[in-house]
Write an enzyme that holds these catalytic residues in place. Structure first.
Site, short mmCIF file in Angstrom:
data_model
loop_
_atom_site.label_atom_id
_atom_site.label_comp_id
_atom_site.label_asym_id
_atom_site.label_seq_id
_atom_site.Cartn_x
_atom_site.Cartn_y
_atom_site.Cartn_z
N ASN A 7 0.87 -1.16 0.00
CA ASN A 7 0.00 0.00 0.00
C ASN A 7 0.91 1.22 0.00
O ASN A 7 1.42 1.63 1.04
CB ASN A 7 -0.89 -0.04 1.25
CG ASN A 7 -1.85 1.13 1.33
OD1 ASN A 7 -1.80 2.03 0.48
ND2 ASN A 7 -2.70 1.13 2.33
N ARG A 91 -2.56 -2.09 -3.46
CA ARG A 91 -3.78 -1.31 -3.25
C ARG A 91 -3.69 -0.11 -4.18
O ARG A 91 -2.73 0.67 -4.12
CB ARG A 91 -3.85 -0.84 -1.80
CG ARG A 91 -5.05 0.02 -1.60
CD ARG A 91 -5.10 0.63 -0.25
NE ARG A 91 -6.32 1.43 -0.17
CZ ARG A 91 -6.46 2.47 0.63
NH1 ARG A 91 -5.49 2.81 1.43
NH2 ARG A 91 -7.58 3.15 0.64
N HIS A 180 -12.91 2.90 -0.31
CA HIS A 180 -12.98 1.87 0.74
C HIS A 180 -13.63 0.58 0.21
O HIS A 180 -14.11 -0.24 1.01
CB HIS A 180 -13.83 2.31 1.95
CG HIS A 180 -13.17 3.31 2.85
ND1 HIS A 180 -13.89 4.21 3.58
CD2 HIS A 180 -11.88 3.52 3.17
CE1 HIS A 180 -13.06 4.96 4.30
NE2 HIS A 180 -11.83 4.56 4.06
N HIS A 208 -17.81 1.64 7.48
CA HIS A 208 -16.35 1.64 7.69
C HIS A 208 -16.03 2.94 8.41
O HIS A 208 -16.02 4.01 7.80
CB HIS A 208 -15.61 1.54 6.35
CG HIS A 208 -14.13 1.56 6.53
ND1 HIS A 208 -13.33 0.47 6.29
CD2 HIS A 208 -13.28 2.54 6.96
CE1 HIS A 208 -12.08 0.76 6.57
NE2 HIS A 208 -12.02 2.03 6.97
N ARG A 241 -11.86 15.40 7.59
CA ARG A 241 -12.64 15.79 6.40
C ARG A 241 -14.07 16.14 6.81
O ARG A 241 -14.64 15.46 7.66
CB ARG A 241 -12.68 14.65 5.37
CG ARG A 241 -11.35 14.43 4.69
CD ARG A 241 -11.41 13.24 3.74
NE ARG A 241 -10.24 12.41 3.93
CZ ARG A 241 -10.18 11.13 3.66
NH1 ARG A 241 -11.22 10.49 3.16
NH2 ARG A 241 -9.08 10.45 3.87
N ASP A 283 -8.65 12.32 16.44
CA ASP A 283 -8.64 10.95 16.93
C ASP A 283 -9.83 10.70 17.86
O ASP A 283 -10.01 11.40 18.86
CB ASP A 283 -7.32 10.71 17.69
CG ASP A 283 -7.12 9.26 18.05
OD1 ASP A 283 -6.24 8.63 17.46
OD2 ASP A 283 -7.86 8.77 18.93
N MET A 284 -10.62 9.71 17.52
CA MET A 284 -11.85 9.44 18.26
C MET A 284 -11.60 9.21 19.75
O MET A 284 -12.39 9.65 20.59
CB MET A 284 -12.56 8.24 17.63
CG MET A 284 -13.88 7.89 18.24
SD MET A 284 -15.01 9.30 18.27
CE MET A 284 -15.98 9.06 16.81
N GLY A 331 -11.26 1.31 12.63
CA GLY A 331 -10.78 1.53 14.01
C GLY A 331 -11.88 1.92 14.97
O GLY A 331 -11.94 1.43 16.11
N GLU A 334 -14.89 -0.95 14.95
CA GLU A 334 -14.50 -2.21 15.59
C GLU A 334 -14.33 -2.06 17.10
O GLU A 334 -14.51 -3.02 17.85
CB GLU A 334 -13.17 -2.71 15.01
CG GLU A 334 -13.29 -3.16 13.56
CD GLU A 334 -11.93 -3.33 12.88
OE1 GLU A 334 -10.92 -3.58 13.57
OE2 GLU A 334 -11.88 -3.21 11.64
N GLU A 385 -8.30 -5.44 4.62
CA GLU A 385 -8.18 -5.12 3.20
C GLU A 385 -6.98 -5.82 2.57
O GLU A 385 -7.03 -6.26 1.43
CB GLU A 385 -8.02 -3.61 3.03
CG GLU A 385 -9.30 -2.86 3.35
CD GLU A 385 -9.07 -1.40 3.66
OE1 GLU A 385 -9.22 -0.58 2.76
OE2 GLU A 385 -8.76 -1.07 4.82
P1 AMP Z 1 -8.35 3.48 11.35
O1 AMP Z 1 -8.22 4.61 10.38
O2 AMP Z 1 -9.27 2.40 10.88
O3 AMP Z 1 -7.04 2.97 11.85
O4 AMP Z 1 -9.09 4.08 12.65
C1 AMP Z 1 -8.54 5.13 13.38
C2 AMP Z 1 -9.62 5.66 14.35
O5 AMP Z 1 -10.03 4.59 15.21
C3 AMP Z 1 -9.12 6.79 15.24
O6 AMP Z 1 -10.09 7.82 15.29
C4 AMP Z 1 -9.01 6.11 16.60
O7 AMP Z 1 -9.23 6.99 17.66
C5 AMP Z 1 -10.15 5.10 16.52
N1 AMP Z 1 -9.99 4.06 17.54
C6 AMP Z 1 -9.03 3.11 17.63
N2 AMP Z 1 -9.19 2.39 18.77
C7 AMP Z 1 -10.27 2.90 19.41
C8 AMP Z 1 -10.95 2.62 20.64
N3 AMP Z 1 -10.54 1.65 21.44
N4 AMP Z 1 -12.04 3.35 20.95
C9 AMP Z 1 -12.46 4.36 20.14
N5 AMP Z 1 -11.87 4.67 18.97
C10 AMP Z 1 -10.78 3.97 18.61
#
Ligand code: AMP
Length: 402
Positions: A7, A91, A180, A208, A241, A283-284, A331, A334, A385
């Site tokens: 990737n 990818r 995606h 996703h 975004r 970041d969530m 992320g 899941e 993926e």
């Molecule tokens: P990804 O782009 O799929 O790697 O996802 C990244 C996002 O997943 C970020 O916003 C992370 O904060 C969120 N994330 C990863 N682990 C957790 C968790 N345990 N609880 C909440 N959000 C998470």
């Protein structure tokens, strides 16, 4: 059969190396800061053993040389000869209207991808760099391109067109493509496997939710709508975004702030979304922490994020005339039980009814999280993926042999 999946981004190359005898991951890693100071390769073997190599990785070709070097090294590697790599799967972000499925890379594919760099100026050029580098380094090893857009080429015309002058679609290919796709395809297929159901006759919505986010409506195994459009900025609220926004607001902001298209693109792609609303982070996990501490803008960002996904679920159920399976992945999808609850809350009228005793605390594992008697199966399915790319690559290579 051993397959290397690449990737290639603008300054990084992520890789995973699979044995498809049992779909197992043998090694993975990343080359970072290509063309910058402090570039390095981080390599991890299946047993968790990690190693970092620092060096002057000035371009993608050198980055791939590093990857091939570590894979075949006596100390850290997992193959004794590079010929053990049966094929390389890439990818590729944009396959335009032409690529409806994964393809063996040949001159025609490369020419078409060069053409599509106009549609994905940030993503397709590094994808192509990876393909060119592999051709130079291992010319006899077949390469396969797996497109993020291919899964969505089944969208009906009334779903992918924008209501703008038709001539602009013909002239520039302005339409919704979606992204995606490899993830939406993988998790929907995996969900059908888990449920022991054929995808024929099923109406599925896949969410996703990662740093980039998109929803997909899948009927009989085919994408019929998805939230990302001409570019990955349309649709849901993402890390940085904006997702859907009135274009009138875009031109108004450009006028008032006296900015051009480049700055506007940065504004809506890099400074918006969760980051823009919260002012804190994209970041969530950090937003959730802020919200728990009482930060009102973080609380608002969470509400807006959930609400937007909820609206898409409702509209896609309407588009398909019903819903059988709702899937969370990425992320956030899941790992965040609270996001899943927030999205599903109030959707009981659609047959969505979470079993919180399963949902709460569930992270990164396959599970059905709806109540036993609920009409819609709500599931968590971790995406993969890279494995999907490896499987596609293997299929194409085997077909070549026959
Ligand atoms: P990804 O782009 O799929 O790697 O996802 C990244 C996002 O997943 C970020 O916003 C992370 O904060 C969120 N994330 C990863 N682990 C957790 C968790 N345990 N609880 C909440 N959000 C998470």
């Amino acid at each position: 059969m051993k397959i290397l999946v690449l990737n290639c981004g603008s300054s990084s190359i992520k890789y995973q190396f699979f044995s498809l005898v049992d779909n197992s991951l043998i090694a993975k890693g990343i080359v970072e800061k290509i063309g910058m100071k402090g570039s390095f390769l981080k390599h991890e073997k299946q047993d968790g053993q990690k190693v970092i190599f620092e060096g002057e990785i000035m371009d993608h070709k050198i980055g791939i040389e590093y990857i091939l070097g570590v894979l075949s090294s006596a100390k850290h590697g997992c193959i004794s000869r590079l010929e053990e790599i049966s094929a390389v799967g890439h990818r590729v972000v944009h396959g335009g209207e032409l690529f409806t499925e994964s393809k063996l890379v040949d001159e025609d594919v490369i020419n078409a991808l060069e053409k599509y760099t106009e549609l994905a100026p940030l993503h397709n050029p590094p994808n192509l760099k990876g393909i060119y580098a592999l051709r130079a380094l291992l010319p006899s090893i077949p390469q396969v391109a797996v497109f993020d857009t291919a899964f969505h080429t089944t969208m009906p015309v009334y779903s992918y067109m924008y209501a703008i002058p038709y001539a602009l679609y013909k002239k520039y290919g302005i339409r919704r493509y979606g992204f995606h796709g490899t993830s939406h395809r993988f998790v929907s297929m995996r969900a059908c496997e888990i449920l022991g159901r054929s995808c024929q006759g099923l109406k599925v919505i896949t969410c996703h939710l990662g740093n980039g986010t998109s929803v997909c409506a899948i009927k009989d195994g085919h994408s019929v709508d998805t939230s990302m459009g001409f570019t990955p900025v349309e649709g849901l609220i993402m890390g940085t975004r904006s997702g859907d926004i009135d274009m009138g607001a875009v031109s108004y902001i450009m006028d008032k702030e006296k900015i051009g298209t480049k700055s506007a693109s940065v504004l809506f792609n890099k400074h918006s979304g969760l980051l823009g609303i919260s002012g804190l982070s994209s970041d969530m996990r950090e937003i959730r922490e802020g919200a728990d501490k009482g930060d009102e803008r973080c609380q608002l960002a969470l509400k807006m994020f959930d609400y937007r996904v909820k609206k898409y679920i409702g509209s896609y159920a309407a588009a398909m005339g019903g819903l059988d399976v709702l899937i969370f992945t990425g992320g956030i999808g899941e790992n965040s039980d609270t996001t899943r609850s927030g999205i599903c809350e109030g959707l009981e009228f659609l047959g969505i009814d979470l079993d919180e005793s399963i949902n709460q605390g569930l992270r990164g594992k396959e599970a059905v999280i709806s109540k036993k008697d609920a009409r819609v199966k709500v599931m968590v399915v971790p995406t993969n993926e890279e494995l999907m790319i490896a499987i596609d690559t293997q299929k194409i290579i085997e077909h070549l042999k026959n």
